[in-house]
Design a protein around this motif. Structure first.
Motif: not given
Length: 171
Positions: A16-17, A21, A25, A164
């Motif tokens: 998931n990270i 994420s 990015q 973020g």
């Protein structure tokens, strides 16, 4: 079985990270680098268009004094821009349309950075670079490698996602 579930949950968190994420990015960063590269290329291309036209409409030469029996064979040439004579080994340019001769650096500065709307011969005012190309070149020269409002806002949005932060005011 409980250890297997715990290991699977850690593995699930790492996935998931990574997918939710790190990949977005990285994509934002790559998009930003791509847009900056495209903008720099377009500006560099516009800047050198005028130089190509100058090279097409003039010829470069190196001035050589000829001497016959110790005396100069011809009258010395002078540059009408800087008002100095050509010395042996000076680089010059001859404008093809009118035949006027200037130092290479003097003519380049005159055509590329002059104040007129058209880049023309300093003596007879024959047009060398068209008006629309001169305006584009001078605009690029004034701006340098800066970006327009669209590029700046897009960069802020992309960078805010990288750090973020959710609003462009975080910077």
């Amino acid at each position: 079985m409980r250890a297997f579930n715990k290991l699977f949950s850690h593995f699930n968190q790492l996935i998931n990270i990574f997918f939710f994420s790190l990949i977005p990015q990285a994509l934002r960063f790559l998009i930003l680098v791509f847009l900056v590269s495209i903008s720099a290329y377009v500006q560099r291309h516009e800047k050198y268009k005028c130089r190509k036209i100058i090279n097409k409409k003039s010829t470069k030469f190196v001035y050589r004094k000829r001497k016959l029996l110790g005396f100069a064979a011809t009258e010395p040439l002078d540059c009408a821009i800087c008002l100095s004579d050509f010395e042996h080994g000076d680089k010059g340019r001859k404008i093809e349309s009118c035949g006027h001769i200037f130092h290479e650096n003097c003519l380049d500065k005159w055509l590329m950075h002059g104040k007129g709307r058209q880049a023309s011969c300093p003596l007879c005012r024959s047009v060398i670079i068209p008006e629309n190309m001169v305006e584009v070149h001078r605009k690029v020269e004034e701006e340098g490698l800066t970006f327009g409002m669209f590029e700046e806002e897009l960069a802020l949005l992309l960078l805010s996602g990288l750090s973020g932060c959710s609003s462009p005011t975080c910077f």
